[in-house]
Design an enzyme around this catalytic site. Structure first.
Site, PDB file in Angstrom:
ATOM      1  N   ASP A  48      -1.792   5.826  18.945  1.00 39.31           N
ATOM      2  CA  ASP A  48      -2.594   6.339  20.589  1.00 39.31           C
ATOM      3  C   ASP A  48      -1.486   6.910  21.362  1.00 39.31           C
ATOM      4  O   ASP A  48      -1.972   7.386  22.473  1.00 39.31           O
ATOM      5  CB  ASP A  48      -3.531   4.510  20.281  1.00 39.31           C
ATOM      6  CG  ASP A  48      -4.497   4.250  19.762  1.00 39.31           C
ATOM      7  OD1 ASP A  48      -4.895   5.862  19.367  1.00 39.31           O
ATOM      8  OD2 ASP A  48      -4.448   2.961  19.192  1.00 39.31           O
ATOM      9  N   HIS A  69      -7.705  -0.363  18.531  1.00 38.24           N
ATOM     10  CA  HIS A  69      -7.015   1.046  18.194  1.00 38.24           C
ATOM     11  C   HIS A  69      -8.746   1.363  17.796  1.00 38.24           C
ATOM     12  O   HIS A  69      -8.441   1.325  16.509  1.00 38.24           O
ATOM     13  CB  HIS A  69      -6.077   0.874  17.118  1.00 38.24           C
ATOM     14  CG  HIS A  69      -5.891   1.148  16.643  1.00 38.24           C
ATOM     15  ND1 HIS A  69      -4.826   2.462  16.774  1.00 38.24           N
ATOM     16  CD2 HIS A  69      -6.270   1.275  15.125  1.00 38.24           C
ATOM     17  CE1 HIS A  69      -5.052   3.174  16.117  1.00 38.24           C
ATOM     18  NE2 HIS A  69      -5.255   2.873  14.912  1.00 38.24           N
ATOM     19  N   ASN A 128      -7.167  -0.221   8.802  1.00 37.94           N
ATOM     20  CA  ASN A 128      -7.534  -0.462   9.835  1.00 37.94           C
ATOM     21  C   ASN A 128      -9.221  -1.045   9.850  1.00 37.94           C
ATOM     22  O   ASN A 128      -9.071  -1.448   7.721  1.00 37.94           O
ATOM     23  CB  ASN A 128      -8.533   1.029   9.846  1.00 37.94           C
ATOM     24  CG  ASN A 128      -7.866   1.954  11.732  1.00 37.94           C
ATOM     25  OD1 ASN A 128      -7.263   1.091  12.305  1.00 37.94           O
ATOM     26  ND2 ASN A 128      -7.757   3.040  11.069  1.00 37.94           N
ATOM     27  N   GLY A 168       0.503  -1.066   0.062  1.00 37.72           N
ATOM     28  CA  GLY A 168      -0.017   0.071   0.220  1.00 37.72           C
ATOM     29  C   GLY A 168       1.007   1.069  -0.067  1.00 37.72           C
ATOM     30  O   GLY A 168       0.701   2.257   0.767  1.00 37.72           O
ATOM     31  N   ASN A 185     -11.497  -3.227   3.542  1.00 36.13           N
ATOM     32  CA  ASN A 185     -10.714  -3.131   4.214  1.00 36.13           C
ATOM     33  C   ASN A 185     -10.527  -4.995   4.371  1.00 36.13           C
ATOM     34  O   ASN A 185      -9.311  -5.495   4.492  1.00 36.13           O
ATOM     35  CB  ASN A 185      -9.565  -2.586   4.959  1.00 36.13           C
ATOM     36  CG  ASN A 185      -9.814  -1.249   4.460  1.00 36.13           C
ATOM     37  OD1 ASN A 185     -10.017  -0.965   3.753  1.00 36.13           O
ATOM     38  ND2 ASN A 185      -9.150  -0.306   5.810  1.00 36.13           N
ATOM     39  N   ASP A 232       1.844  -1.484  -4.407  1.00 35.04           N
ATOM     40  CA  ASP A 232       0.093  -1.632  -4.160  1.00 35.04           C
ATOM     41  C   ASP A 232       0.217  -1.943  -5.790  1.00 35.04           C
ATOM     42  O   ASP A 232       0.308  -2.480  -6.123  1.00 35.04           O
ATOM     43  CB  ASP A 232       0.514  -0.024  -4.144  1.00 35.04           C
ATOM     44  CG  ASP A 232      -0.513   0.734  -3.451  1.00 35.04           C
ATOM     45  OD1 ASP A 232      -1.013   0.897  -4.141  1.00 35.04           O
ATOM     46  OD2 ASP A 232      -0.306   1.702  -2.938  1.00 35.04           O
ATOM     47  N   ARG A 275     -16.585   2.284  11.626  1.00 29.31           N
ATOM     48  CA  ARG A 275     -14.945   1.192  11.296  1.00 29.31           C
ATOM     49  C   ARG A 275     -15.938  -0.136  10.637  1.00 29.31           C
ATOM     50  O   ARG A 275     -15.253  -1.181   9.852  1.00 29.31           O
ATOM     51  CB  ARG A 275     -14.811   0.692  12.649  1.00 29.31           C
ATOM     52  CG  ARG A 275     -14.234   1.818  13.452  1.00 29.31           C
ATOM     53  CD  ARG A 275     -12.585   1.608  13.262  1.00 29.31           C
ATOM     54  NE  ARG A 275     -12.309   2.673  13.687  1.00 29.31           N
ATOM     55  CZ  ARG A 275     -10.993   3.630  14.315  1.00 29.31           C
ATOM     56  NH1 ARG A 275      -9.945   2.464  13.505  1.00 29.31           N
ATOM     57  NH2 ARG A 275     -10.729   4.808  14.788  1.00 29.31           N
TER      58      ARG A 275
END
Length: 332
Positions: free
Chosen positions: A150, A178, A119, A8, A94, A34, A87
């Site tokens: 974080d 996360h 994510n 990516g 994803n 990618d 999410r």
């Protein structure tokens, strides 16, 4: 040779992450993969006067070559979170990408360290682990969910409230996961400064939902990319320092598979989970020791209970995605 692969690499996180990794003297070969534009990013970075070789690999047919002989694979691939995007929305897009990349890793670099940025990390890390289990190449010491952002946010946000707190040299432990309420900064363990209950509540909320600030500020144009790239490079470089140079005593908070990892039995029993973020000492084989959860305030204990409840569903969703086999493969 230390080959690090960024999957990516042409994306919003991938490009600045690759730029930062090009600065490392521990990397001899930086392979950028990618579905588009990786060759251009590689050509650009290859002009930087550090010793590492940079190669670009475009399209699924080039992925095996990119991954061959990899020491570490960093995965920021996928779509960013946009305003109004949950999410769950992110997961639908994803999850397939991460699963297919994990399968390629299992086939082409089964002993590589895999660092998952894509994510939702709470679910994508279990996806990677389940794929590796099916391929009989799973080593819990070698798969990490990168939750360093974080930690970085915690230090920065505390510094804004308490300027005497040095954000670059003081690391704050963050446990849980996360995303949102699963992120639990352990502010009670900070010895350099003290907080009022109102400050604790405000800081905790801002750390948990700091990503929303960036999504809103970018007004639909993306999510946290530059700060995430910085955090991802920090974790990657710390892991390389431990696994290549053999430097001991290096600790980062990271989301890992608890069962089978050294030192993780206590955390697995106390949380009842297979995955959890906490401080981990890194070593030659990846996880050298999972540190016990620190003493928690009453408020933090309550936050951890909330995090555990939410993480159970996140983890199950990731595992079921692989084991149910009902979702078609994503395009790499």
């Amino acid at each position: 040779m230390v080959k690090v692969v960024v999957c990516g690499a042409a994306g919003g996180i991938g490009q600045p992450l690759s730029l930062l990794l090009k600065q490392s003297d521990l990397i001899s070969h930086l392979a950028l993969y990618d579905i588009v534009n990786a060759a251009g990013v590689a050509a650009d970075l290859s002009h930087i006067n550090t010793a590492s070789k940079v190669t670009g690999h475009v399209g699924k047919e080039a992925l095996a070559e990119a991954l061959k002989d990899a020491h570490t694979v960093v995965i920021p691939a996928g779509v960013p979170r946009r305003p109004g995007m949950t999410r769950d929305d992110l997961f639908k897009v994803n999850a397939g990408i991460v699963r297919d990349l994990a399968q390629e890793c299992a086939e082409n670099c089964p002993r590589a360290f895999i660092l998952v940025i894509s994510n939702p990390v709470n679910s994508t890390v279990p996806i990677v682990c389940e794929v590796l289990k099916k391929a009989n190449v799973f080593d819990p010491r070698r798969v990490f969910g990168v939750t360093t952002l974080d930690v970085v946010r915690s230090s920065r946000f505390v510094h804004e409230v308490k300027p005497q707190f040095e954000p670059q040299t003081n690391r704050i432990t963050v446990v849980g996961g996360h995303s949102g309420a699963t992120i639990v900064p352990i502010l009670s363990q900070i010895k350099q400064v003290s907080f009022t209950p109102e400050e604790i509540k405000s800081l905790t909320h801002r750390i948990q939902f700091g990503g929303d600030e960036v999504v809103k500020a970018k007004d639909g144009a993306g999510s946290a990319t530059l700060s995430m790239a910085s955090a991802g490079a920090r974790f990657t470089n710390t892991l390389l320092e431990a696994s290549v140079r053999g430097t001991r005593g290096l600790v980062e908070s990271t989301y890992v598979h608890l069962r089978g990892n050294p030192g993780a039995e206590w955390n697995a029993r106390s949380t009842g989970l297979d995955y959890f973020a906490q401080d981990v000492e890194l070593g030659l084989e990846g996880v050298a020791n999972v540190l016990r959860l620190p003493d928690l305030s009453e408020e933090e204990q309550s936050l951890v209970k909330t995090a555990i409840s939410e993480l159970k569903g996140n983890i199950t969703k990731g595992c079921n995605f692989v084991n149910d086999g009902t979702t078609p493969s994503a395009k790499l």
